[in-house]
Design a protein around this motif. Structure first.
Motif, PDB file in Angstrom:
ATOM      1  N   PRO A  85      10.194 110.116 -11.271  1.00  0.00           N
ATOM      2  CA  PRO A  85      11.610 109.767 -11.407  1.00  0.00           C
ATOM      3  C   PRO A  85      12.141 109.018 -10.187  1.00  0.00           C
ATOM      4  CG  PRO A  85      11.353 112.130 -11.118  1.00  0.00           C
ATOM      5  CD  PRO A  85       9.981 111.553 -11.255  1.00  0.00           C
ATOM      6  N   ASP A  86      11.545 109.263  -9.022  1.00  0.00           N
ATOM      7  CA  ASP A  86      12.000 108.598  -7.808  1.00  0.00           C
ATOM      8  C   ASP A  86      10.804 108.418  -6.885  1.00  0.00           C
ATOM      9  OD1 ASP A  86      13.673 107.372  -6.024  1.00  0.00           O
ATOM     10  OD2 ASP A  86      14.703 109.198  -5.398  1.00  0.00           O
ATOM     11  N   ALA A  87      10.365 107.183  -6.715  1.00  0.00           N
ATOM     12  CA  ALA A  87       9.233 106.888  -5.841  1.00  0.00           C
ATOM     13  C   ALA A  87       9.664 105.841  -4.827  1.00  0.00           C
ATOM     14  CB  ALA A  87       8.049 106.393  -6.660  1.00  0.00           C
ATOM     15  N   ASP A  88       9.053 105.888  -3.652  1.00  0.00           N
ATOM     16  CA  ASP A  88       9.388 104.939  -2.604  1.00  0.00           C
ATOM     17  C   ASP A  88       8.106 104.548  -1.889  1.00  0.00           C
ATOM     18  OD1 ASP A  88      10.832 103.351  -0.831  1.00  0.00           O
ATOM     19  OD2 ASP A  88      11.305 105.030   0.488  1.00  0.00           O
ATOM     20  N   LYS A  93       9.349 110.674  -3.928  1.00  0.00           N
ATOM     21  CA  LYS A  93      10.548 110.908  -3.120  1.00  0.00           C
ATOM     22  C   LYS A  93      11.226 112.154  -3.668  1.00  0.00           C
ATOM     23  CE  LYS A  93      14.374 108.283  -1.204  1.00  0.00           C
ATOM     24  NZ  LYS A  93      15.102 107.017  -1.285  1.00  0.00           N
TER      25      LYS A  93
END
Length: 100
Positions: A85-88, A93
């Motif tokens: 859902p949230d990668a950096d 993340k």
């Protein structure tokens, strides 16, 4: 050793869980029951019982424990975070949970 509602509330707080009053009472009873079973097991004389190095299933099937380790390709960093859902920059993340 019975578990009180206060004990359950403290455990829930440490685990960051929000419990209703009904859930707190239910978990207190369930955990007390589990500890009662453990106390009963502690009454058993295990002095002459040989220690086990592996557990076995009820049927005695231990084939899973004797299989050879086989090296296989890994998933890879890009593919691992593809559906996150949230990668950096190729990393997961997640929200900060320790410190400020």
């Amino acid at each position: 050793m019975p578990i009180s509602k206060v004990d359950v509330e403290k455990i829930a707080e440490l685990a960051r869980l929000e419990l209703t009053g009904e859930e707190t009472e239910s978990f207190a009873a369930q955990l007390s029951s589990i500890l009662g079973h453990i106390d009963k097991l502690n009454e058993l004389d295990t002095e002459d019982v040989e220690a086990m190095s592996h557990c076995a299933t009820a049927g005695g099937d231990t084939e899973y424990a004797r299989r050879d380790d086989v090296t296989q390709p890994s998933l890879g960093q890009r593919l691992a975070v593809e559906n996150a859902p949230d990668a950096d920059a190729g990393y997961f993340k997640v929200p900060r949970v320790i410190g400020g």
